[in-house]
Design an enzyme around this catalytic site. Sequence first.
Site, PDB file in Angstrom:
ATOM      1  N   ASP A 127     -13.722   8.725   7.732  1.00 41.24           N
ATOM      2  CA  ASP A 127     -13.720   8.687   9.201  1.00 41.24           C
ATOM      3  C   ASP A 127     -14.559   9.790   9.857  1.00 41.24           C
ATOM      4  O   ASP A 127     -15.260   9.518  10.845  1.00 41.24           O
ATOM      5  CB  ASP A 127     -12.280   8.753   9.743  1.00 41.24           C
ATOM      6  CG  ASP A 127     -11.588   7.396   9.699  1.00 41.24           C
ATOM      7  OD1 ASP A 127     -12.272   6.381   9.463  1.00 41.24           O
ATOM      8  OD2 ASP A 127     -10.364   7.346   9.912  1.00 41.24           O
ATOM      9  N   HIS A 134     -12.903  -2.394  11.115  1.00 39.37           N
ATOM     10  CA  HIS A 134     -12.857  -3.393  10.062  1.00 39.37           C
ATOM     11  C   HIS A 134     -11.420  -3.881   9.805  1.00 39.37           C
ATOM     12  O   HIS A 134     -11.161  -5.065   9.731  1.00 39.37           O
ATOM     13  CB  HIS A 134     -13.418  -2.740   8.789  1.00 39.37           C
ATOM     14  CG  HIS A 134     -12.945  -1.322   8.579  1.00 39.37           C
ATOM     15  ND1 HIS A 134     -13.290  -0.326   9.449  1.00 39.37           N
ATOM     16  CD2 HIS A 134     -12.100  -0.758   7.678  1.00 39.37           C
ATOM     17  CE1 HIS A 134     -12.702   0.801   9.072  1.00 39.37           C
ATOM     18  NE2 HIS A 134     -11.970   0.566   8.007  1.00 39.37           N
ATOM     19  N   LYS A 183      -2.994   3.439   6.609  1.00 38.94           N
ATOM     20  CA  LYS A 183      -3.212   1.989   6.691  1.00 38.94           C
ATOM     21  C   LYS A 183      -1.991   1.306   7.312  1.00 38.94           C
ATOM     22  O   LYS A 183      -2.124   0.386   8.118  1.00 38.94           O
ATOM     23  CB  LYS A 183      -3.458   1.402   5.298  1.00 38.94           C
ATOM     24  CG  LYS A 183      -4.790   1.777   4.687  1.00 38.94           C
ATOM     25  CD  LYS A 183      -4.963   1.060   3.369  1.00 38.94           C
ATOM     26  CE  LYS A 183      -6.308   1.332   2.727  1.00 38.94           C
ATOM     27  NZ  LYS A 183      -6.456   0.640   1.445  1.00 38.94           N
ATOM     28  N   ASP A 217      -7.924  -4.193   0.635  1.00 42.54           N
ATOM     29  CA  ASP A 217      -8.809  -3.259  -0.029  1.00 42.54           C
ATOM     30  C   ASP A 217     -10.017  -3.069   0.881  1.00 42.54           C
ATOM     31  O   ASP A 217     -10.511  -4.040   1.481  1.00 42.54           O
ATOM     32  CB  ASP A 217      -9.238  -3.800  -1.403  1.00 42.54           C
ATOM     33  CG  ASP A 217      -9.654  -2.669  -2.328  1.00 42.54           C
ATOM     34  OD1 ASP A 217      -9.004  -1.606  -2.314  1.00 42.54           O
ATOM     35  OD2 ASP A 217     -10.641  -2.831  -3.080  1.00 42.54           O
ATOM     36  N   THR A 257       0.847  -1.195   0.000  1.00 46.16           N
ATOM     37  CA  THR A 257       0.000   0.000   0.000  1.00 46.16           C
ATOM     38  C   THR A 257       0.879   1.240   0.000  1.00 46.16           C
ATOM     39  O   THR A 257       2.023   1.200   0.470  1.00 46.16           O
ATOM     40  CB  THR A 257      -0.929   0.049   1.228  1.00 46.16           C
ATOM     41  OG1 THR A 257      -1.799   1.179   1.120  1.00 46.16           O
ATOM     42  CG2 THR A 257      -0.160   0.170   2.530  1.00 46.16           C
ATOM     43  N   ASN A 258       0.332   2.339  -0.516  1.00 48.28           N
ATOM     44  CA  ASN A 258       1.007   3.637  -0.410  1.00 48.28           C
ATOM     45  C   ASN A 258       0.303   4.517   0.615  1.00 48.28           C
ATOM     46  O   ASN A 258       0.626   5.690   0.745  1.00 48.28           O
ATOM     47  CB  ASN A 258       0.995   4.344  -1.783  1.00 48.28           C
ATOM     48  CG  ASN A 258       1.922   3.647  -2.767  1.00 48.28           C
ATOM     49  OD1 ASN A 258       3.076   3.341  -2.449  1.00 48.28           O
ATOM     50  ND2 ASN A 258       1.424   3.360  -3.959  1.00 48.28           N
TER      51      ASN A 258
HETATM   52  P1  IMP Z   1      -8.671   1.519  -0.656  1.00 49.98           P
HETATM   53  O1  IMP Z   1      -8.685   0.256   0.134  1.00 49.98           O
HETATM   54  O2  IMP Z   1      -7.358   2.227  -0.555  1.00 49.98           O
HETATM   55  O3  IMP Z   1      -9.162   1.358  -2.065  1.00 49.98           O
HETATM   56  O4  IMP Z   1      -9.663   2.460   0.130  1.00 49.98           O
HETATM   57  C1  IMP Z   1     -10.793   2.962  -0.430  1.00 49.98           C
HETATM   58  C2  IMP Z   1     -11.224   4.225   0.238  1.00 49.98           C
HETATM   59  O5  IMP Z   1     -12.039   3.862   1.339  1.00 49.98           O
HETATM   60  C3  IMP Z   1     -10.155   5.127   0.799  1.00 49.98           C
HETATM   61  O6  IMP Z   1      -9.675   6.051  -0.126  1.00 49.98           O
HETATM   62  C4  IMP Z   1     -10.894   5.829   1.885  1.00 49.98           C
HETATM   63  O7  IMP Z   1     -11.617   6.906   1.350  1.00 49.98           O
HETATM   64  C5  IMP Z   1     -11.870   4.795   2.347  1.00 49.98           C
HETATM   65  N1  IMP Z   1     -11.382   4.089   3.536  1.00 49.98           N
HETATM   66  C6  IMP Z   1     -10.677   2.932   3.597  1.00 49.98           C
HETATM   67  N2  IMP Z   1     -10.442   2.606   4.872  1.00 49.98           N
HETATM   68  C7  IMP Z   1     -11.013   3.581   5.616  1.00 49.98           C
HETATM   69  C8  IMP Z   1     -11.087   3.810   7.026  1.00 49.98           C
HETATM   70  O8  IMP Z   1     -10.577   3.062   7.863  1.00 49.98           O
HETATM   71  N3  IMP Z   1     -11.759   4.922   7.394  1.00 49.98           N
HETATM   72  C9  IMP Z   1     -12.336   5.779   6.513  1.00 49.98           C
HETATM   73  N4  IMP Z   1     -12.274   5.631   5.199  1.00 49.98           N
HETATM   74  C10 IMP Z   1     -11.611   4.530   4.760  1.00 49.98           C
END
Ligand code: IMP
Length: 196
Positions: free
Chosen positions: A152, A177, A13, A69, A8-9
């Site tokens: 968030d 999660h 996370k 993801d 991940t970048n």
């Molecule tokens: P991805 O897993 O990087 O594709 O995440 C998708 C999008 O979901 C992110 O850009 C955030 O906007 C949102 N997201 C993922 N995890 C969280 C979290 O723990 N809190 C709030 N938003 C989240």
Amino acid sequence: MLTLIFATNNQHKVDEIKSVLGNSFEIITLQEAGIDIDIPEPYDTLQENASTKSATIHTLTNKNCFSEDTGLEVDALNGEPGVKSARYAGDVKNFQANIDKLLLNLEGKENRTAQFRTVISLILNNEEHFFEGVCKGKIITEQKGLSGFGYDPVFIPDGSNKTFAEMTMEEKNEFSHRRKATDKLIEFLKEYNITN
Ligand code: IMP
């Protein structure tokens, strides 16, 4: 000690997962591994996107690695933004624009229940394993708090009266999660360490 590259970048996370994993495993970020790529997430499921991310890094490095993801699934929006959470408001990832669009789409809707869902794909010794974590809660009408990232500031998990953005990382970890999926990953890795 088992070493894993985390594909991940997203530094948030990395921080969250490192705080759950503790010192039991060594986590190397893409930056630390000298890999500078933005891995595409073109698929319709979290599982396929997570799988592509870990497979890409595994092909590049031939090392054990994992990715995750995450999507925000809102009931009144038929599960949207879901797998498109990062680019809900457009191709440029913009947390504020995504929140604005979400709140607009929920205007006037009574049902504001939602869940975050995380899928982790682990590639360990050339085999892939999946772990899932879900956090149920609701979307509030106005942003609250400055911590965290993404959605968030508008998400309150069941069992709390604070948004994730009003919590410390430790508090968020009690509900999140990502924490739940990571706990399953840890269980698996501990078991694996014992039996190998
Ligand atoms: P991805 O897993 O990087 O594709 O995440 C998708 C999008 O979901 C992110 O850009 C955030 O906007 C949102 N997201 C993922 N995890 C969280 C979290 O723990 N809190 C709030 N938003 C989240």
